[in-house]
Design a protein around this motif. Structure first.
Motif, mmCIF file in Angstrom:
data_model
loop_
_atom_site.group_PDB
_atom_site.id
_atom_site.type_symbol
_atom_site.label_atom_id
_atom_site.label_comp_id
_atom_site.label_asym_id
_atom_site.label_seq_id
_atom_site.Cartn_x
_atom_site.Cartn_y
_atom_site.Cartn_z
ATOM 1 N N TYR A 97 -55.195 -80.096 -17.666
ATOM 2 C CA TYR A 97 -55.922 -81.141 -16.947
ATOM 3 C C TYR A 97 -56.844 -81.863 -17.909
ATOM 4 C CZ TYR A 97 -59.877 -77.805 -16.587
ATOM 5 O OH TYR A 97 -60.890 -76.916 -16.854
ATOM 6 N N ARG A 98 -57.115 -83.104 -17.584
ATOM 7 C CA ARG A 98 -58.117 -83.927 -18.271
ATOM 8 C C ARG A 98 -59.038 -84.463 -17.201
ATOM 9 N NH1 ARG A 98 -57.926 -85.373 -23.550
ATOM 10 N NH2 ARG A 98 -55.910 -85.167 -24.532
ATOM 11 N N SER A 99 -60.319 -84.306 -17.397
ATOM 12 C CA SER A 99 -61.281 -84.736 -16.398
ATOM 13 C C SER A 99 -62.018 -85.972 -16.874
ATOM 14 C CB SER A 99 -62.285 -83.603 -16.119
ATOM 15 O OG SER A 99 -63.292 -84.061 -15.261
ATOM 16 N N GLU A 100 -61.841 -87.058 -16.165
ATOM 17 C CA GLU A 100 -62.595 -88.275 -16.478
ATOM 18 C C GLU A 100 -64.067 -88.093 -16.112
ATOM 19 O OE1 GLU A 100 -60.797 -91.763 -14.814
ATOM 20 O OE2 GLU A 100 -58.803 -91.114 -15.449
ATOM 21 N N ARG A 106 -60.772 -81.047 -21.312
ATOM 22 C CA ARG A 106 -59.404 -80.569 -21.129
ATOM 23 C C ARG A 106 -59.448 -79.106 -20.725
ATOM 24 N NH1 ARG A 106 -55.998 -81.032 -26.258
ATOM 25 N NH2 ARG A 106 -57.877 -80.230 -27.236
ATOM 26 N N GLY A 107 -58.437 -78.678 -19.999
ATOM 27 C CA GLY A 107 -58.375 -77.281 -19.626
ATOM 28 C C GLY A 107 -57.005 -76.898 -19.132
ATOM 29 N N THR A 108 -56.795 -75.596 -19.025
ATOM 30 C CA THR A 108 -55.567 -75.072 -18.440
ATOM 31 C C THR A 108 -55.839 -73.672 -17.913
ATOM 32 O OG1 THR A 108 -53.163 -74.946 -18.751
ATOM 33 C CG2 THR A 108 -54.533 -74.024 -20.517
ATOM 34 N N GLY A 125 -67.261 -84.766 -23.167
ATOM 35 C CA GLY A 125 -68.360 -85.523 -23.733
ATOM 36 C C GLY A 125 -67.878 -86.519 -24.762
ATOM 37 N N ALA A 126 -68.812 -87.150 -25.422
ATOM 38 C CA ALA A 126 -68.500 -88.186 -26.413
ATOM 39 C C ALA A 126 -67.572 -87.656 -27.488
ATOM 40 C CB ALA A 126 -69.788 -88.719 -27.033
ATOM 41 N N GLY A 127 -66.588 -88.447 -27.814
ATOM 42 C CA GLY A 127 -65.679 -88.088 -28.885
ATOM 43 C C GLY A 127 -64.543 -87.196 -28.430
ATOM 44 N N SER A 128 -64.460 -86.876 -27.142
ATOM 45 C CA SER A 128 -63.392 -86.013 -26.648
ATOM 46 C C SER A 128 -62.140 -86.795 -26.378
ATOM 47 C CB SER A 128 -63.820 -85.308 -25.375
ATOM 48 O OG SER A 128 -64.862 -84.418 -25.663
#
Length: 128
Positions: A97-100, A106-108, A125-128
């Motif tokens: 997953y990617r969370s806006e 990101r996670g799984t 956060g910034a730069g992700s």
């Protein structure tokens, strides 16, 4: 003194195998036995103390990792043929997953040998 989590007990049918499974995914080592526990210590010094039990309900454990650690752990999951999911209901197989909402976190999710739902996630956060 501030309150901190020191350790938690993780029930397992085979504590050594379950501890080694998680340690291998996260790139950690299994610590020497402590009494009848098989510990895995995280970077913040919290230990997961695996304890032998035959009957228990699965739990959820989430691990914050860096972007690089996430990529390495995900590669180990994929290389090991371990099913992983973008959702805790384990419906979105083979995905992350990617969370806006958390700026690119990101996670799984994946299950350990005892059915515990494990999650790796990045801070975002910034730069992700």
């Amino acid at each position: 003194m501030t309150v901190e989590l020191n350790h938690t007990i993780v029930p397992a049918r085979d504590p050594q195998a379950s501890a080694q499974f998680l340690a291998d995914i996260l790139g950690l080592s299994v610590d020497p036995p402590l009494a009848h526990f098989t510990p895995v210590t995280l970077a913040n010094q919290v230990s997961l103390d695996y304890d032998q039990l035959d009957d228990f309900e699965p739990h959820h454990y989430a691990f914050m990792v860096s972007e690089e650690e996430f990529d390495a752990a995900l590669a180990r999951i994929q290389d090991g043929g371990i099913a992983h999911y973008a959702d805790p209901a384990c419906q979105e197989n083979g995905q992350i997953y990617r969370s806006e909402r958390t700026e690119g976190r990101r996670g799984t999710y994946f299950r350990d040998p005892d059915g515990h739902l494990m999650e790796i996630l990045t801070p975002g956060g910034a730069g992700s």
